[in-house]
Design a protein around this motif. Structure first.
Motif, PDB file in Angstrom:
ATOM      1  N   CYS A   1      34.191  50.751  66.940  1.00 46.61           N
ATOM      2  CA  CYS A   1      33.597  50.284  65.680  1.00 46.61           C
ATOM      3  C   CYS A   1      34.273  49.009  65.203  1.00 46.61           C
ATOM      4  O   CYS A   1      33.615  48.011  64.883  1.00 46.61           O
ATOM      5  N   LEU A   2      35.591  48.999  65.182  1.00 46.00           N
ATOM      6  CA  LEU A   2      36.331  47.846  64.691  1.00 46.00           C
ATOM      7  C   LEU A   2      36.175  46.630  65.593  1.00 46.00           C
ATOM      8  O   LEU A   2      36.138  45.490  65.115  1.00 46.00           O
TER       9      LEU A   2
ATOM     10  N   PHE B   1      45.424  54.273  62.049  1.00 45.50           N
ATOM     11  CA  PHE B   1      46.577  53.392  62.259  1.00 45.50           C
ATOM     12  C   PHE B   1      46.649  52.910  63.707  1.00 45.50           C
ATOM     13  O   PHE B   1      46.919  51.734  63.970  1.00 45.50           O
ATOM     14  N   THR B   2      46.402  53.807  64.634  1.00 48.18           N
ATOM     15  CA  THR B   2      46.431  53.416  66.045  1.00 48.18           C
ATOM     16  C   THR B   2      45.388  52.346  66.337  1.00 48.18           C
ATOM     17  O   THR B   2      45.643  51.408  67.107  1.00 48.18           O
ATOM     18  N   ALA B   3      44.218  52.462  65.709  1.00 44.12           N
ATOM     19  CA  ALA B   3      43.132  51.516  65.968  1.00 44.12           C
ATOM     20  C   ALA B   3      43.357  50.155  65.312  1.00 44.12           C
ATOM     21  O   ALA B   3      42.812  49.149  65.771  1.00 44.12           O
ATOM     22  N   ILE B   4      44.160  50.114  64.239  1.00 42.09           N
ATOM     23  CA  ILE B   4      44.318  48.854  63.500  1.00 42.09           C
ATOM     24  C   ILE B   4      45.651  48.153  63.746  1.00 42.09           C
ATOM     25  O   ILE B   4      45.769  46.949  63.477  1.00 42.09           O
ATOM     26  N   LYS B   5      46.644  48.850  64.262  1.00 40.32           N
ATOM     27  CA  LYS B   5      47.996  48.304  64.272  1.00 40.32           C
ATOM     28  C   LYS B   5      48.134  47.028  65.087  1.00 40.32           C
ATOM     29  O   LYS B   5      48.953  46.159  64.755  1.00 40.32           O
ATOM     30  N   ASN B   6      47.345  46.883  66.143  1.00 41.54           N
ATOM     31  CA  ASN B   6      47.413  45.675  66.967  1.00 41.54           C
ATOM     32  C   ASN B   6      46.231  44.742  66.735  1.00 41.54           C
ATOM     33  O   ASN B   6      46.097  43.740  67.440  1.00 41.54           O
ATOM     34  N   ARG B   7      45.408  45.076  65.766  1.00 40.34           N
ATOM     35  CA  ARG B   7      44.198  44.288  65.515  1.00 40.34           C
ATOM     36  C   ARG B   7      44.302  43.476  64.215  1.00 40.34           C
ATOM     37  O   ARG B   7      43.833  42.348  64.134  1.00 40.34           O
ATOM     38  N   PHE B   8      44.903  44.077  63.183  1.00 37.64           N
ATOM     39  CA  PHE B   8      45.016  43.439  61.878  1.00 37.64           C
ATOM     40  C   PHE B   8      46.464  43.470  61.385  1.00 37.64           C
ATOM     41  O   PHE B   8      47.324  44.122  61.975  1.00 37.64           O
ATOM     42  N   GLN B   9      46.697  42.786  60.281  1.00 42.15           N
ATOM     43  CA  GLN B   9      47.973  42.881  59.580  1.00 42.15           C
ATOM     44  C   GLN B   9      47.906  44.100  58.656  1.00 42.15           C
ATOM     45  O   GLN B   9      47.143  44.112  57.688  1.00 42.15           O
TER      46      GLN B   9
ATOM     47  N   TRP C   1      43.696  52.866  54.407  1.00 45.36           N
ATOM     48  CA  TRP C   1      44.547  51.845  55.002  1.00 45.36           C
ATOM     49  C   TRP C   1      44.077  50.463  54.544  1.00 45.36           C
ATOM     50  O   TRP C   1      42.886  50.158  54.602  1.00 45.36           O
ATOM     51  N   PHE C   2      45.016  49.647  54.091  1.00 46.80           N
ATOM     52  CA  PHE C   2      44.741  48.289  53.621  1.00 46.80           C
ATOM     53  C   PHE C   2      45.281  47.300  54.650  1.00 46.80           C
ATOM     54  O   PHE C   2      46.469  47.318  54.967  1.00 46.80           O
ATOM     55  N   CYS C   3      44.393  46.462  55.170  1.00 48.23           N
ATOM     56  CA  CYS C   3      44.769  45.478  56.191  1.00 48.23           C
ATOM     57  C   CYS C   3      44.205  44.112  55.822  1.00 48.23           C
ATOM     58  O   CYS C   3      43.292  43.995  55.002  1.00 48.23           O
ATOM     59  N   THR C   4      44.723  43.092  56.467  1.00 46.01           N
ATOM     60  CA  THR C   4      44.169  41.743  56.340  1.00 46.01           C
ATOM     61  C   THR C   4      44.087  41.119  57.731  1.00 46.01           C
ATOM     62  O   THR C   4      44.788  41.534  58.654  1.00 46.01           O
TER      63      THR C   4
END
Length: 315
Positions: A95-96, A122-130, A157-160
């Motif tokens: 999805c991301l 977290f696993t899906a976003i940790k290497n994709r976003f800040q 989860w808040f990312c940029t």
């Protein structure tokens, strides 16, 4: 639709057959790449996985994702089946990967989950976003448990995308009652004395205990099983976007993200698979034109839940 009579004080939004026919005409579907000007402030009735490539690149300022949690759950005409954690993580990652191209370099992303699926997010976003933070909000509804702690919270989860992003801290301060008013030489320190009580504006934290999950006596309530409070979306939209920015929700549900974005002067775009929920979103967008208030947010301030003398509508 309404299947049985509601109690007289039940304010849950429903749809008649005539309304479904009316709002169905406002929905759009994509079969080719679309310019933002053609789809902005609209509700797309389709599967987000089938139209990701048709959405305009680098067009979104704020992405709010409230995906199906990794639970067996029915959403009107559609169902989500629980998977093992690795499979759910791969589903989120897919999805991301499709949504990432829609973001601007200055975009922010918020992703909702429960405690069990939080590690997958977290696993899906940790290497994709800040990754900036993990918000935990109190969901005061919930079933009791005789052999476990009652589940009464969810995470966001808040990312940029980068280190350049919007965060309007003054727009999301919380107004709390002062229990122990402290003075310096008789002058209130960091609080205000009013005729209705003593209050202090506090900076927002990542623990939100001032939200009320929509229920039958609230005018924003629908029959969607996982509807988020308008106040929750207002916090996110005010903090992480500016007037005129584009707010996108790929799992729109009954429309809360689009509705709050409209009330707060943002542009919006939502995708939802279920037609009934799409029609509910359109009804709520129409109502927002004459009912712009957000419960718990008044005069530019978020009020602590159940505060005495709390206004519930914007002037």
């Amino acid at each position: 639709m309404q299947d049985k009579p509601r109690a007289p004080r039940n304010r849950t939004l429903t749809l008649s057959e005539q309304e479904i026919a009316k709002y169905r005409q406002r929905l759009i579907q994509l079969d080719q790449p679309a310019r933002l000007s053609k789809i902005i402030n609209r509700t797309i009735h389709q599967d987000i996985f089938q139209i990701m490539d048709f959405l305009p690149q680098a067009s979104v300022d704020l992405l709010f994702i409230d995906p199906p949690y990794n639970l067996n759950k029915t959403f009107n005409s559609n169902s989500f089946k629980k998977q093992d954690l690795d499979a759910y993580t791969r589903w989120l990652d897919g999805c991301l990967s499709g949504l990432e191209r829609l973001l601007k370099p200055t975009s922010s992303i918020y992703i909702c989950c429960d405690w069990q699926s939080s590690v997958a997010v977290f696993t899906a976003i940790k290497n994709r976003f800040q990754v900036r933070n993990r918000i935990t909000w109190e969901r005061e509804k919930g079933r009791g448990a005789s052999k476990n702690w009652k589940n009464a919270s969810e995470d966001i989860w808040f990312c940029t995308v980068s280190n350049t992003y919007t965060f309007n801290v003054d727009a999301v301060k919380l107004k709390r009652k002062v229990i122990a008013p402290y003075r310096i030489k008789g002058v209130p320190k960091d609080w205000e004395m009013t005729a209705t009580g003593n209050y202090r504006l506090t900076c927002p934290s990542n623990l939100w205990t001032d939200l009320t999950v929509p229920f039958w006596s609230m005018s924003e309530n629908t029959d969607h099983p996982t509807q988020k409070p308008e106040k929750l979306l207002a916090k996110i939209i005010l903090a992480s976007s500016n007037p005129g920015d584009v707010v996108f929700d790929p799992f729109l549900g009954s429309g809360t993200t689009s509705v709050v974005a409209k009330k707060l002067g943002r542009q919006f775009l939502g995708v939802e698979l279920d037609e009934l929920y799409c029609c509910l979103a359109e009804k709520r967008l129409e109502l927002a034109e004459t009912e712009p208030g957000i419960q718990g947010y008044c005069q530019g301030v978020f009020w602590e839940r159940n505060s005495l003398n709390q206004p519930v509508k914007q002037p």
